[in-house]
Design an enzyme around this catalytic site. Structure first.
Site, PDB file in Angstrom:
ATOM      1  CB  THR A   6     -14.903  -2.530  -7.742  1.00 26.73           C
ATOM      2  OG1 THR A   6     -13.500  -2.329  -7.928  1.00 26.73           O
ATOM      3  CG2 THR A   6     -15.188  -2.755  -6.261  1.00 26.73           C
ATOM      4  CE  LYS A  25      -4.519   0.744   0.114  1.00 26.74           C
ATOM      5  NZ  LYS A  25      -5.486  -0.049  -0.664  1.00 26.74           N
TER       6      LYS A  25
END
Length: 336
Positions: free
Chosen positions: A150, A78
């Site tokens: 998504t 991340k």
């Protein structure tokens, strides 16, 4: 390794002051055991820059689990940039170029994509400094906006949830409360409307009311949406929504949405379980964008292979729901 680093699970964590933007840029690699680490780039304000480091550690660890459950040969990482509370007065490009330079230091161990505060155009800027980027615009040779993919994964998950909770995967006639009408939430709303579902929606941005009205959803406040009497609550905004305080107010039969880190602590899953509320883990439900982008840009899979991975999100959830019954283990994580 003991001492100061006891309990440290991450392989590598870098925090540096961006030489152009002057802001703290953190990149964390949790694991590369399955392959190159992957995870989004988040631009967000935090009370203190050290809080952004803590968030990077938490989010990168979740990405390891997300990639593994999705069956991707990737690990977790991340990027987080701690933005000023009053807004950043400098050039946004400087922030993104500093992110790119930080990732370039890692020699391919980690690739980034969009997250809170970033999108495909931002990835194109980061790509000026490193090739380890996904979800660039299609015009720049990337896979484009990940949010529709998504949402496709969320619909697959919702069918699995309805099949497990109500005995049928049909979405028509079922009631859903969608909390958050950003890029993903708006797509989910549109797709559920197309399936004939009954819809309630909310967002902290009142301008999103028009999106709700366009698809026949009743508009309400975020707090009322959270406690709406519906079949399924769909969290599609920021995480930390399910807490010891909020769970007693829920009036849904199931919770399934793409918002990351919905549980404030793992113990909250037990509270859902005790109330008989089925919870679909967000690392499964929200994996569609990651699956599509990384399969196309990092793994170079065919459209058929990518579509099969997205369809498989529902199957993955079904296995998660049934696993406690097969093993006789604790079902608290699913609330079933």
């Amino acid at each position: 390794m003991g001492g100061y680093f006891a309990g440290m699970e991450h392989e590598l964590v870098i925090t540096r002051r961006g030489p152009r933007c002057g802001l703290p840029v953190t990149v964390a690699i949790h694991s590369t055991a399955r392959g190159r680490a992957a995870g989004g780039c988040r631009l967000k304000h935090y009370p203190h820059w050290r809080d952004s480091v803590t968030d990077t550690l938490r989010l990168s660890e979740a990405m390891t689990a997300k990639c593994a459950i999705a069956g991707l040969p990737l690990g977790g990482g991340k990027t987080v940039v701690a933005m000023p509370e009053q807004g950043y007065a400098g050039d946004r490009r400087d922030v993104l170029l500093d992110v790119g330079d930080t990732i370039a230091l890692l020699d391919g161990r980690y690739a980034t994509g969009p997250d809170v505060g970033t999108g495909p155009d931002d990835m194109a800027v980061i790509a000026e400094r490193t090739p380890y980027v996904f979800c660039r615009p299609e015009s720049a040779g990337g896979s484009g906006d990940s949010s529709p993919h998504t949402a496709t994964g969320v619909l697959s998950a919702l069918r699995a949830v309805c099949a497990h909770r109500f005995g049928s995967p049909a979405l028509a006639g079922r009631s859903f409360a969608i909390l958050g009408l950003g890029r993903v939430g708006a797509h989910v709303l549109r797709m559920l409307a197309g399936e004939g579902a009954r819809l309630i929606a909310a967002d902290v941005d009142d301008s999103r009311r028009e999106v709700a009205a366009r698809h026949g959803a009743a508009w309400t406040t975020p707090q009322q949406c959270l406690s709406a009497e519906v079949d399924v609550l769909v969290p599609a905004a920021l995480g930390g929504l399910l807490t010891a305080r909020s769970v007693p107010a829920l009036r849904c039969a199931a919770v399934a949405g793409p918002a990351n880190n919905q549980l404030d602590t793992p113990a909250t899953a037990r509270l859902l379980h005790e109330r008989g509320i089925l919870w679909a883990p967000d690392i499964v439900v929200g994996a569609g964008g990651l699956i599509h982008a990384t399969a196309v840009e990092l793994l170079h899979e065919s459209p058929a292979q990518v579509a099969a991975r997205l369809d498989g999100i529902g199957d993955t959830l079904t296995r998660e729901f049934l696993a406690p019954r097969r093993t006789g283990g604790d079902a608290a994580h699913t609330g079933s």
